[in-house]
Design a protein around this motif. Structure first.
Motif: not given
Length: 111
Positions: A103-111
């Protein structure tokens, strides 16, 4: 829009992890979305209390006790949700670490 996207992607990640990792089981995708909500609530309410109580141990272990707190949060979600089961502490620990990283990776990609 970003919140809804993160919510759905977190549900997808949780669902896929229960299919890939041994020891964690989800009934359906709706259960995965409920798991994301419950984990979010537990992280907002219970986790700060556990961090405060475990602060001395966290300092002594140089922060590694936070992994135990994450596993306890997953075990609490197991206890609350009937559609989510974790076979034990080690499975909860592995699930929580992989879910956090994904989820941290997804958050970095989306933000």
């Amino acid at each position: 829009m970003g919140f809804i996207l993160k919510f759905i992607l977190s549900g997808i990640i949780a669902y896929v992890l229960t299919k890939v990792l041994p020891g964690a089981h989800l009934g359906s995708f709706v259960d995965a979305l409920l798991l994301v909500v419950v984990l979010g609530l537990l992280n907002a309410v219970v986790k700060p209390i556990l961090k405060l109580i475990g602060l001395p141990i966290t300092i002594l272990t140089l922060g590694l006790f936070l992994l135990v707190i994450n596993a306890v949060i997953v075990l609490l979600a197991d206890w609350i949700l009937p559609g989510f089961k974790v076979d034990g502490f080690v499975a909860a620990l592995i699930f929580s670490v992989v879910l956090t990283v994904a989820t941290a990776i997804v958050d970095m990609i989306i933000d």
